[in-house]
Scaffold this motif. Structure first.
Motif, PDB file in Angstrom:
ATOM      1  N   UNK A   1       0.858  -0.968  -0.011  1.00 46.08           N
ATOM      2  CA  UNK A   1      -0.006   0.068  -0.008  1.00 46.08           C
ATOM      3  C   UNK A   1       0.875   1.385  -0.050  1.00 46.08           C
ATOM      4  N   UNK A   2       2.310   1.011   0.212  1.00 48.64           N
ATOM      5  CA  UNK A   2       3.148   2.121   0.418  1.00 48.64           C
ATOM      6  C   UNK A   2       3.952   2.258  -0.671  1.00 48.64           C
ATOM      7  N   UNK A   3       4.421   1.377  -1.287  1.00 50.98           N
ATOM      8  CA  UNK A   3       5.591   1.444  -2.170  1.00 50.98           C
ATOM      9  C   UNK A   3       5.658   2.044  -3.288  1.00 50.98           C
ATOM     10  N   UNK A   4       4.434   2.158  -3.942  1.00 51.21           N
ATOM     11  CA  UNK A   4       4.137   2.748  -5.234  1.00 51.21           C
ATOM     12  C   UNK A   4       3.706   4.457  -5.051  1.00 51.21           C
ATOM     13  N   UNK A   5       3.860   4.731  -3.850  1.00 53.05           N
ATOM     14  CA  UNK A   5       3.390   6.376  -3.691  1.00 53.05           C
ATOM     15  C   UNK A   5       4.579   7.005  -2.426  1.00 53.05           C
ATOM     16  N   UNK A   6       5.481   6.214  -1.980  1.00 50.26           N
ATOM     17  CA  UNK A   6       6.452   6.647  -1.037  1.00 50.26           C
ATOM     18  C   UNK A   6       7.376   7.449  -1.919  1.00 50.26           C
ATOM     19  N   UNK A   7       7.619   8.849  -1.677  1.00 53.35           N
ATOM     20  CA  UNK A   7       8.487   9.392  -2.754  1.00 53.35           C
ATOM     21  C   UNK A   7       9.929   8.953  -2.420  1.00 53.35           C
ATOM     22  N   UNK A   8      10.702   9.144  -3.408  1.00 51.46           N
ATOM     23  CA  UNK A   8      12.163   9.042  -3.476  1.00 51.46           C
ATOM     24  C   UNK A   8      12.929  10.488  -2.846  1.00 51.46           C
ATOM     25  N   UNK A   9      13.527   9.925  -1.618  1.00 51.81           N
ATOM     26  CA  UNK A   9      14.213  11.071  -0.987  1.00 51.81           C
ATOM     27  C   UNK A   9      15.214  11.857  -1.897  1.00 51.81           C
ATOM     28  N   UNK A  10      15.907  11.403  -2.948  1.00 51.98           N
ATOM     29  CA  UNK A  10      16.492  12.166  -3.724  1.00 51.98           C
ATOM     30  C   UNK A  10      15.694  13.413  -4.443  1.00 51.98           C
ATOM     31  N   UNK A  11      14.464  12.895  -4.718  1.00 51.87           N
ATOM     32  CA  UNK A  11      13.654  13.738  -5.469  1.00 51.87           C
ATOM     33  C   UNK A  11      13.192  14.897  -4.419  1.00 51.87           C
TER      34      UNK A  11
END
Lengths: 276, 229
Positions: free
Chosen positions: B204-214
């Protein structure tokens, strides 16, 4: 109490509900009022906020504040969380939250508004003078206008109380705190709740304060006035002593725990569409 | 009843907001379809201003056109409306109160620290890091007590507190890079460290957790936008 064989009395059983509070704390009043509305018996322990008990510090190490409610020995802190707990743990008592999910969300929203916006704004009026106080008053009026609009046009339109015909969670949270408005008006000489500008809010508050359980819970106006006068003097002395034109920073925390957060509101960060 | 073409569930938000993330995770957990309207920084939509006139902030959930604001309030609303499993709030009243308590404390504390450490608001960075360590210590202990040896605060499935705390993980990593201060240290907070990876990998998280570098890029870009002229 039954006498044991050796003739001594058995110790009294631990009360199921025990509330640690402070007589002038509106957050404490919320819990007392909720317990009374639900017909729940409880033991009350008055805390001296200038000299907090070991028990309070042990039961609420994170915030070290009242109110703390013990239920069968397990501690609960934060008044709005405690109130919701009472609904969950005592389902056969009069509910505080409405049953409709949308109204529940709305009630929670305005509870947060009361603590996050209105309370600090009122505290700021009380803790300041001059230009800073004028700005604080403006914010209080802006906040009251939002509540007035909600009563006039929103989901609560036409209701006597936010909870409907009877007092509910939002009434308790907003009400226990709003009684300070008249007290602060008297002490600072500043008009906060104009019955003409906020007729629905004014009528709601009057009806709330007339409820039996509310009258049993809120201290007398004289006691509140005396307390507020003392607090105001101290806050102004602190401000003068700080010598920075009225900003009080964090006043004596024990006294401030009691009514509303008296620290002036933090400067508003640059408006962003993204609250991150 | 929504009009023709109107989605039943619409979310006003932004990919970068941990508060919006909480709502997305809750909707995904319940397998509820929603339409996301990305709000642009510095240019709030008419719909947002109309839907949340009090705070003018995201997230706002529009359910059949009715607006609900404040991320944790929205999460509870989602849990109550779509009452099927998995439940987000625990059923036990005391556990519920415990999760609400930590959810509020952690949410406030993490946001405060992150704002200072990424430079959005002025503040003492070392002091903030210190406050973060205190909060993480509380959360580490809470995890041990709540999880009872299982994967998440909620046990076998993610709960309200997993969502309230976990939503900040990408920003925590981002500010660690920006400030050079290691916050979620494996040696100091071993349980939380392991939980963090599990939470970020959750379906439920993996596709919406943003990339810290972004998020680091976002911070730099935002700072440039707000720089004094």
């Amino acid at each position: 109490m039954e006498k044991q064989e050796n003739g001594s009395e058995a110790p009294a059983p631990e009360p199921e509900l025990k509330l640690y509070g402070s007589w002038a704390s509106s957050y404490t009043h919320r819990v007392q009022l909720a317990l009374r509305l639900k017909g729940l018996e409880f033991e009350y322990a008055e805390e001296d906020l200038g000299n907090k008990s070991e028990a309070l510090l042990r039961h609420n190490p994170v915030h070290k504040k009242v109110p703390v409610l013990l239920h069968r020995g397990r501690p609960l802190a934060e008044s709005v969380i405690i109130l919701q707990y009472l609904d969950d743990a005592f389902p056969d008592t009069r509910p505080l939250l409405p049953s409709d999910p949308f109204l529940r969300a709305l009630s929670r929203f305005w509870c947060h508004f009361a603590d996050d916006k209105l309370g600090p704004a009122v505290g700021a009026v009380f803790a300041s003078t001059g230009k800073e106080q004028e700005e604080a008053v403006r914010q209080v009026h802006e906040n009251l206008a939002m509540l007035e609009a909600e009563l006039r046009e929103g989901e609560f339109k036409g209701r006597r109380f936010f909870g409907g015909d009877r007092v509910g969670l939002l009434d308790v949270v907003l009400g226990c705190g709003s009684y300070w408005l008249a007290v602060f008006e008297e002490v600072t000489g500043v008009r906060l709740v104009d019955a003409d500008a906020f007729p629905l809010f004014h009528a709601w508050l009057r009806d709330f304060e007339a409820q039996e359980e509310v009258k049993e819970t809120i201290p007398s106006v004289d006691r509140l006035l005396e307390y507020a006068r003392g607090l105001r003097q101290m806050l102004l002395a602190l401000a003068a002593g700080a010598g920075d034109g009225g900003s009080t920073g964090v006043p004596v925390s024990s006294a401030v725990d009691a009514p509303v957060a008296a620290a002036p509101p933090a400067p508003a960060p640059a408006a962003a569409a993204v609250d991150i | 009843m929504s009009g023709a073409g109107e989605p039943e569930v619409r979310l006003l938000g932004s990919w970068a907001s941990p508060f919006v993330l909480r709502v997305m995770v809750a909707l995904r957990l319940k397998v509820v379809e929603y339409e996301m309207q990305q709000e642009t920084l510095g240019n709030k939509s008419e719909l947002l201003l109309r839907s949340n006139p009090v705070h003018k902030k995201i997230p706002v959930l529009l359910h059949n056109g009715k607006p609900i604001s404040e991320s944790l309030i929205i999460v509870q609303y989602i849990d109550e409306i779509w009452a099927s499993t998995p439940a987000i709030l625990p059923s036990d009243p005391y556990r519920r109160a415990v999760e609400r308590f930590w959810g509020e404390y952690i949410g406030d504390k993490f946001s405060q620290v992150i704002r200072v450490l990424r430079g959005s608001v002025p503040g003492d960075k070392d002091k903030m890091a210190g406050e973060m360590f205190t909060a993480l210590q509380y959360l580490e202990e809470a995890f041990v007590s709540c999880s009872q040896g299982k994967q998440y605060f909620g046990g076998d499935s993610i709960s309200y507190l997993d969502i309230a705390a976990g939503s900040h993980l990408a920003w925590i990593k981002a500010v660690e890079k920006i400030s050079g201060i290691k916050l979620l240290d494996e040696a100091r907070f071993p349980n939380l460290f392991a939980w963090a990876d599990r939470f970020c990998a959750h379906p439920a998280v993996v596709d919406v957790m943003p990339d810290p570098d972004k998020l680091v890029e976002f911070t730099v870009k935002h700072a440039a936008m707000c720089a004094p002229k």
